[in-house]
Write a protein that holds these residues in place. Structure first.
Motif, PDB file in Angstrom:
ATOM      1  N   ASP A  22      59.504  35.291  -9.985  1.00 27.07           N
ATOM      2  CA  ASP A  22      58.688  35.826  -8.894  1.00 27.07           C
ATOM      3  C   ASP A  22      57.952  37.085  -9.352  1.00 27.07           C
ATOM      4  OD1 ASP A  22      59.773  33.850  -7.222  1.00 27.07           O
ATOM      5  OD2 ASP A  22      61.313  35.205  -6.421  1.00 27.07           O
ATOM      6  N   GLU A  23      58.679  37.962 -10.035  1.00 25.82           N
ATOM      7  CA  GLU A  23      58.082  39.214 -10.529  1.00 25.82           C
ATOM      8  C   GLU A  23      56.933  38.913 -11.486  1.00 25.82           C
ATOM      9  OE1 GLU A  23      58.686  42.387  -9.817  1.00 25.82           O
ATOM     10  OE2 GLU A  23      60.623  42.361  -8.800  1.00 25.82           O
ATOM     11  N   GLU A  24      57.140  37.953 -12.382  1.00 22.05           N
ATOM     12  CA  GLU A  24      56.080  37.588 -13.332  1.00 22.05           C
ATOM     13  C   GLU A  24      54.882  36.998 -12.598  1.00 22.05           C
ATOM     14  OE1 GLU A  24      53.712  37.197 -16.529  1.00 22.05           O
ATOM     15  OE2 GLU A  24      55.518  38.418 -16.325  1.00 22.05           O
ATOM     16  N   GLU A  25      55.128  36.142 -11.620  1.00 25.26           N
ATOM     17  CA  GLU A  25      54.032  35.558 -10.827  1.00 25.26           C
ATOM     18  C   GLU A  25      53.222  36.654 -10.137  1.00 25.26           C
ATOM     19  OE1 GLU A  25      52.805  32.546 -10.578  1.00 25.26           O
ATOM     20  OE2 GLU A  25      54.340  31.455 -11.673  1.00 25.26           O
ATOM     21  N   LEU A  26      53.890  37.656  -9.590  1.00 28.53           N
ATOM     22  CA  LEU A  26      53.179  38.758  -8.939  1.00 28.53           C
ATOM     23  C   LEU A  26      52.344  39.545  -9.943  1.00 28.53           C
ATOM     24  CD1 LEU A  26      55.825  40.036  -6.378  1.00 28.53           C
ATOM     25  CD2 LEU A  26      53.701  38.788  -5.896  1.00 28.53           C
ATOM     26  N   ARG A  27      52.873  39.733 -11.168  1.00 22.72           N
ATOM     27  CA  ARG A  27      52.084  40.414 -12.211  1.00 22.72           C
ATOM     28  C   ARG A  27      50.841  39.598 -12.546  1.00 22.72           C
ATOM     29  NH1 ARG A  27      57.205  42.107 -13.860  1.00 22.72           N
ATOM     30  NH2 ARG A  27      57.598  40.279 -15.158  1.00 22.72           N
ATOM     31  N   VAL A  28      50.998  38.286 -12.621  1.00 24.56           N
ATOM     32  CA  VAL A  28      49.860  37.407 -12.916  1.00 24.56           C
ATOM     33  C   VAL A  28      48.822  37.521 -11.800  1.00 24.56           C
ATOM     34  CG1 VAL A  28      49.141  34.997 -13.153  1.00 24.56           C
ATOM     35  CG2 VAL A  28      51.161  35.817 -14.379  1.00 24.56           C
ATOM     36  N   VAL A  29      49.276  37.488 -10.562  1.00 25.20           N
ATOM     37  CA  VAL A  29      48.349  37.607  -9.427  1.00 25.20           C
ATOM     38  C   VAL A  29      47.608  38.940  -9.504  1.00 25.20           C
ATOM     39  CG1 VAL A  29      48.199  37.870  -6.909  1.00 25.20           C
ATOM     40  CG2 VAL A  29      49.632  36.065  -7.899  1.00 25.20           C
ATOM     41  N   ARG A  30      48.334  40.005  -9.744  1.00 22.58           N
ATOM     42  CA  ARG A  30      47.729  41.340  -9.776  1.00 22.58           C
ATOM     43  C   ARG A  30      46.665  41.449 -10.877  1.00 22.58           C
ATOM     44  NH1 ARG A  30      49.251  45.833  -7.330  1.00 22.58           N
ATOM     45  NH2 ARG A  30      51.385  45.204  -6.889  1.00 22.58           N
ATOM     46  N   ARG A  31      46.871  40.762 -11.997  1.00 20.67           N
ATOM     47  CA  ARG A  31      45.921  40.840 -13.127  1.00 20.67           C
ATOM     48  C   ARG A  31      44.801  39.818 -13.039  1.00 20.67           C
ATOM     49  NH1 ARG A  31      50.829  41.473 -17.040  1.00 20.67           N
ATOM     50  NH2 ARG A  31      50.928  39.266 -16.611  1.00 20.67           N
ATOM     51  N   SER A  32      44.881  38.879 -12.113  1.00 21.19           N
ATOM     52  CA  SER A  32      43.911  37.792 -12.050  1.00 21.19           C
ATOM     53  C   SER A  32      42.883  38.034 -10.939  1.00 21.19           C
ATOM     54  CB  SER A  32      44.626  36.467 -11.777  1.00 21.19           C
ATOM     55  OG  SER A  32      43.680  35.463 -11.475  1.00 21.19           O
ATOM     56  N   PRO A  33      41.630  38.325 -11.310  1.00 24.76           N
ATOM     57  CA  PRO A  33      40.601  38.512 -10.283  1.00 24.76           C
ATOM     58  C   PRO A  33      40.445  37.277  -9.391  1.00 24.76           C
ATOM     59  CG  PRO A  33      39.791  39.229 -12.422  1.00 24.76           C
ATOM     60  CD  PRO A  33      41.109  38.553 -12.654  1.00 24.76           C
ATOM     61  N   VAL A  34      40.602  36.096  -9.968  1.00 25.10           N
ATOM     62  CA  VAL A  34      40.459  34.863  -9.183  1.00 25.10           C
ATOM     63  C   VAL A  34      41.575  34.769  -8.144  1.00 25.10           C
ATOM     64  CG1 VAL A  34      40.488  32.343  -9.295  1.00 25.10           C
ATOM     65  CG2 VAL A  34      39.264  33.651 -11.033  1.00 25.10           C
ATOM     66  N   ARG A  35      42.800  34.991  -8.567  1.00 30.22           N
ATOM     67  CA  ARG A  35      43.924  34.909  -7.622  1.00 30.22           C
ATOM     68  C   ARG A  35      43.846  36.017  -6.587  1.00 30.22           C
ATOM     69  NH1 ARG A  35      49.370  32.678 -10.487  1.00 30.22           N
ATOM     70  NH2 ARG A  35      48.378  31.048 -11.706  1.00 30.22           N
ATOM     71  N   LEU A  36      43.501  37.223  -7.011  1.00 34.71           N
ATOM     72  CA  LEU A  36      43.377  38.324  -6.051  1.00 34.71           C
ATOM     73  C   LEU A  36      42.302  38.043  -5.013  1.00 34.71           C
ATOM     74  CD1 LEU A  36      43.739  41.595  -8.145  1.00 34.71           C
ATOM     75  CD2 LEU A  36      45.213  40.815  -6.275  1.00 34.71           C
ATOM     76  N   SER A  37      41.202  37.441  -5.454  1.00 34.17           N
ATOM     77  CA  SER A  37      40.111  37.173  -4.512  1.00 34.17           C
ATOM     78  C   SER A  37      40.504  36.113  -3.489  1.00 34.17           C
ATOM     79  CB  SER A  37      38.853  36.749  -5.257  1.00 34.17           C
ATOM     80  OG  SER A  37      39.017  35.469  -5.831  1.00 34.17           O
ATOM     81  N   ALA A  38      41.522  35.322  -3.792  1.00 36.42           N
ATOM     82  CA  ALA A  38      41.990  34.313  -2.839  1.00 36.42           C
ATOM     83  C   ALA A  38      42.861  34.926  -1.746  1.00 36.42           C
ATOM     84  CB  ALA A  38      42.768  33.223  -3.577  1.00 36.42           C
TER      85      ALA A  38
END
Length: 104
Positions: A22-38
């Protein structure tokens, strides 16, 4: 809800257990402009709590969409509804042809 509370005002705070994944997934979301924009109302500067809440909201939206899709599948399986929908479409198509013939 208090007089000052809005639908987006938290009513209570929960402790949410997060796995290493879960922690890694949140790091990925935080670093991903595409995921953040969703996500709604969150950016890379969001707190961990804001990020988890935005991901939670996105999950709820996904569940609402899945429920709506299941309702459409159930309607489509209903022969009476499907026949009525076909008649409505045919009626709209006939009305469109009548309206379009005046340009000839």
């Amino acid at each position: 809800m208090s007089a000052l509370a809005t639908p987006s005002t938290p009513r209570r705070r929960l402790s949410v257990p997060l796995t290493d994944r879960d922690e890694e997934e949140l790091r990925v979301v935080r670093r991903s402009p595409v995921r953040l924009s969703a996500l709604i109302d969150v950016d890379a500067r969001a707190s961990d709590a804001q990020l988890v809440h935005a991901v939670f909201e996105a999950g709820l939206e996904h569940l609402r969409e899945a429920e709506e899709a299941a309702e459409y599948v159930a309607l489509a399986a209903d022969d009476e509804w499907a026949d009525e929908e076909r008649r409505r479409r045919e009626g709209r198509a006939r009305a469109g042809r009548r309206g379009g013939s005046s340009s000839r």
